[in-house]
Design a protein around this motif. Structure first.
Motif, PDB file in Angstrom:
ATOM      1  N   VAL A 110       0.845  -1.185   0.000  1.00 47.60           N
ATOM      2  CA  VAL A 110       0.000   0.000   0.000  1.00 47.60           C
ATOM      3  C   VAL A 110       0.885   1.242   0.000  1.00 47.60           C
ATOM      4  N   VAL A 111       0.454   2.256  -0.743  1.00 47.02           N
ATOM      5  CA  VAL A 111       1.130   3.548  -0.744  1.00 47.02           C
ATOM      6  C   VAL A 111       0.235   4.537  -0.001  1.00 47.02           C
ATOM      7  N   VAL A 112       0.816   5.233   0.955  1.00 42.37           N
ATOM      8  CA  VAL A 112       0.079   6.251   1.706  1.00 42.37           C
ATOM      9  C   VAL A 112       0.688   7.602   1.376  1.00 42.37           C
ATOM     10  N   THR A 113      -0.114   8.449   0.772  1.00 41.11           N
ATOM     11  CA  THR A 113       0.344   9.800   0.443  1.00 41.11           C
ATOM     12  C   THR A 113      -0.600  10.801   1.087  1.00 41.11           C
ATOM     13  N   ALA A 114      -0.407  12.070   0.832  1.00 39.18           N
ATOM     14  CA  ALA A 114      -1.249  13.089   1.449  1.00 39.18           C
ATOM     15  C   ALA A 114      -1.126  14.390   0.684  1.00 39.18           C
ATOM     16  N   VAL A 115      -2.131  15.220   0.859  1.00 41.45           N
ATOM     17  CA  VAL A 115      -2.008  16.602   0.413  1.00 41.45           C
ATOM     18  C   VAL A 115      -0.957  17.281   1.295  1.00 41.45           C
ATOM     19  N   ALA A 116      -0.381  18.360   0.827  1.00 44.92           N
ATOM     20  CA  ALA A 116       0.518  19.150   1.681  1.00 44.92           C
ATOM     21  C   ALA A 116      -0.331  19.855   2.734  1.00 44.92           C
ATOM     22  N   ARG A 117       0.080  19.748   3.981  1.00 41.71           N
ATOM     23  CA  ARG A 117      -0.651  20.395   5.075  1.00 41.71           C
ATOM     24  C   ARG A 117       0.282  21.343   5.812  1.00 41.71           C
ATOM     25  N   ASP A 118       0.583  22.460   5.157  1.00 41.42           N
ATOM     26  CA  ASP A 118       1.469  23.458   5.760  1.00 41.42           C
ATOM     27  C   ASP A 118       0.804  24.182   6.925  1.00 41.42           C
ATOM     28  N   ASP A 119      -0.519  23.960   7.100  1.00 36.34           N
ATOM     29  CA  ASP A 119      -1.223  24.561   8.229  1.00 36.34           C
ATOM     30  C   ASP A 119      -0.970  23.812   9.526  1.00 36.34           C
ATOM     31  N   LEU A 120      -0.421  22.594   9.443  1.00 40.11           N
ATOM     32  CA  LEU A 120      -0.140  21.790  10.632  1.00 40.11           C
ATOM     33  C   LEU A 120       1.339  21.932  11.019  1.00 40.11           C
ATOM     34  N   ASN A 121       1.608  21.992  12.297  1.00 40.34           N
ATOM     35  CA  ASN A 121       2.988  22.182  12.748  1.00 40.34           C
ATOM     36  C   ASN A 121       3.924  21.090  12.265  1.00 40.34           C
ATOM     37  N   ASP A 122       3.419  19.852  12.193  1.00 38.54           N
ATOM     38  CA  ASP A 122       4.274  18.744  11.772  1.00 38.54           C
ATOM     39  C   ASP A 122       4.046  18.342  10.317  1.00 38.54           C
ATOM     40  N   GLY A 123       3.288  19.153   9.574  1.00 37.86           N
ATOM     41  CA  GLY A 123       3.020  18.844   8.178  1.00 37.86           C
ATOM     42  C   GLY A 123       2.213  17.575   7.978  1.00 37.86           C
ATOM     43  N   GLY A 124       1.619  17.060   9.059  1.00 38.53           N
ATOM     44  CA  GLY A 124       0.835  15.829   8.978  1.00 38.53           C
ATOM     45  C   GLY A 124       1.622  14.574   9.301  1.00 38.53           C
ATOM     46  N   ALA A 125       2.873  14.719   9.730  1.00 36.87           N
ATOM     47  CA  ALA A 125       3.732  13.561   9.988  1.00 36.87           C
ATOM     48  C   ALA A 125       3.140  12.628  11.035  1.00 36.87           C
ATOM     49  N   GLY A 126       2.484  13.183  12.058  1.00 38.59           N
ATOM     50  CA  GLY A 126       1.911  12.353  13.109  1.00 38.59           C
ATOM     51  C   GLY A 126       0.824  11.434  12.593  1.00 38.59           C
ATOM     52  N   VAL A 127      -0.042  11.956  11.739  1.00 35.85           N
ATOM     53  CA  VAL A 127      -1.111  11.128  11.168  1.00 35.85           C
ATOM     54  C   VAL A 127      -0.528  10.098  10.209  1.00 35.85           C
ATOM     55  N   PHE A 128       0.494  10.486   9.459  1.00 38.34           N
ATOM     56  CA  PHE A 128       1.203   9.524   8.603  1.00 38.34           C
ATOM     57  C   PHE A 128       1.702   8.347   9.447  1.00 38.34           C
ATOM     58  N   ALA A 129       2.396   8.667  10.540  1.00 36.60           N
ATOM     59  CA  ALA A 129       2.984   7.631  11.385  1.00 36.60           C
ATOM     60  C   ALA A 129       1.915   6.724  11.977  1.00 36.60           C
ATOM     61  N   GLU A 130       0.810   7.299  12.434  1.00 34.74           N
ATOM     62  CA  GLU A 130      -0.257   6.492  13.003  1.00 34.74           C
ATOM     63  C   GLU A 130      -0.905   5.600  11.949  1.00 34.74           C
ATOM     64  N   THR A 131      -0.966   6.086  10.707  1.00 37.58           N
ATOM     65  CA  THR A 131      -1.530   5.275   9.630  1.00 37.58           C
ATOM     66  C   THR A 131      -0.639   4.067   9.350  1.00 37.58           C
ATOM     67  N   VAL A 132       0.673   4.288   9.318  1.00 40.05           N
ATOM     68  CA  VAL A 132       1.606   3.181   9.118  1.00 40.05           C
ATOM     69  C   VAL A 132       1.454   2.158  10.236  1.00 40.05           C
ATOM     70  N   ARG A 133       1.387   2.621  11.473  1.00 43.17           N
ATOM     71  CA  ARG A 133       1.282   1.699  12.614  1.00 43.17           C
ATOM     72  C   ARG A 133      -0.038   0.935  12.593  1.00 43.17           C
ATOM     73  N   ALA A 134      -1.121   1.615  12.224  1.00 41.90           N
ATOM     74  CA  ALA A 134      -2.430   0.946  12.185  1.00 41.90           C
ATOM     75  C   ALA A 134      -2.444  -0.158  11.129  1.00 41.90           C
ATOM     76  N   ILE A 135      -1.877   0.122   9.956  1.00 40.86           N
ATOM     77  CA  ILE A 135      -1.812  -0.898   8.908  1.00 40.86           C
ATOM     78  C   ILE A 135      -0.945  -2.066   9.370  1.00 40.86           C
ATOM     79  N   ARG A 136       0.180  -1.753  10.008  1.00 41.44           N
ATOM     80  CA  ARG A 136       1.096  -2.797  10.475  1.00 41.44           C
ATOM     81  C   ARG A 136       0.404  -3.715  11.494  1.00 41.44           C
ATOM     82  N   ARG A 137      -0.421  -3.142  12.376  1.00 37.63           N
ATOM     83  CA  ARG A 137      -1.122  -3.946  13.375  1.00 37.63           C
ATOM     84  C   ARG A 137      -2.155  -4.868  12.739  1.00 37.63           C
TER      85      ARG A 137
END
Length: 315
Positions: A110-137
């Motif tokens: 699976v490929v997980v991509t995203a729109v650019a979210r410059d409005d978020l302090n981490d650019g969305g990295a936290g949600v990216f990481a949680e998505t990877v972990r959820a798929i892995r589980r």
């Protein structure tokens, strides 16, 4: 003068050549995936970016690229069909919904991509990481590729994402250095290279990947220089595809490359030292991505698939 043709109201458009005609296949697999995406309120870059390979990937290969963090991008790149504006959506339950869908679809990669979210302090990295972990589980046999924005080059954001240990990290430079400013918004050529280099420093064994579009007015020498720039920053996989104008509001196609030219570029890329190069008129960053996983990861995940198949048969 009335009726006078000007550069503003009259532009010559290149007609697509024969090899860019796509045979559509909307079989049951395609329709099932499309229905599932709507039921789970998920976005895919396959649809949002008008990817020419959507029917092959969904109908034949049963792969998809999930686009998280909503469908409104904070950047307005002149090649991209994704909506631009001020995002209103940040669904913290999205990672679980993506993982559930990957499980239902029994995806191997699976490929997980995203729109650019410059409005978020981490650019969305936290949600990216949680998505990877959820798929892995939920789908341990599935290999996971991430394709984020540059996250403004923020080191903490890169650390957050890489802490989830994706199987492939993908970030696109999109075009050659000279054309970057006219093609991309906010992103810079050097910052993209720096992100790819930083990922390799943090995780030397994680394959990194980047893509460029051709047909925007670049020269062959500039393409070869882009290859060298990626290799100098330890990128393992390169993708070269034809730029296709999504709407008349976007950049014009300057020229269409012949299939033989893509074959030549692929040959050069491999000779220069890339581990893998996908090059062709319809090649995109997530195209045939399942074939680009390193052999050890593929064998490990194949064993997990076999174990799950045996368990399903027993039940």
């Amino acid at each position: 003068m009335k009726g006078e043709k000007t550069l503003e109201n009259h532009r010559e458009y290149l007609r697509k050549p024969e090899w860019l005609k796509i045979r559509l296949d909307t079989n049951q697999d395609y329709r099932g995936i499309k229905t599932l995406m709507r039921e789970e309120r998920l976005h895919t870059v396959c649809e949002e970016a008008k990817c020419p390979n959507i029917h092959e990937c969904w109908a034949t290969r049963r792969t998809a690229t999930f686009m998280i963090l909503g469908d409104i991008c904070t950047r307005g790149c002149r090649f991209c069909a994704v909506k631009t504006g001020r995002p209103t959506e940040l669904d913290l339950r999205e990672p679980e919904r993506v993982a559930d869908s990957v499980k239902k679809m029994k995806l191997r990669h699976v490929v997980v991509t995203a729109v650019a979210r410059d409005d978020l302090n981490d650019g969305g990295a936290g949600v990216f990481a949680e998505t990877v972990r959820a798929i892995r589980r939920k789908v341990p046999y599935c290999t996971i590729e991430v394709l984020p924005s540059d996250m403004k080059g923020d080191d903490e954001s890169i650390l957050t994402l890489m802490d989830a240990k994706p199987d492939i990290f993908d970030h696109n430079i999109e075009t050659v250095r000279r054309l970057t400013k006219s093609v991309r918004a906010i992103a810079t050529y050097d910052r993209s290279l720096a992100v790819l280099r930083r990922v390799k420093e943090l995780s030397p064994n994680t394959p990194t990947k980047s893509s460029i579009m051709v047909g925007l007015g670049e020269t062959k020498e500039e393409i070869l220089q882009a290859m060298d720039d990626l290799l100098e920053n330890h990128v393992d996989i390169m993708v070269i595809g034809q730029y296709l104008q999504p709407t008349r509001k976007h950049l014009d196609v300057v020229r269409y490359y012949q299939p033989a030219e893509f074959e030549e570029l692929k040959k050069i890329a491999m000779e220069k030292g890339f581990r893998h190069c996908e090059a062709g008129p319809l090649a995109r960053s997530s195209y045939h991505a399942d074939e680009q996983v390193d052999p050890e990861s593929r064998l490990r995940h194949d064993r997990l698939i076999e174990e799950e198949d045996h368990e399903d048969q027993r039940i």
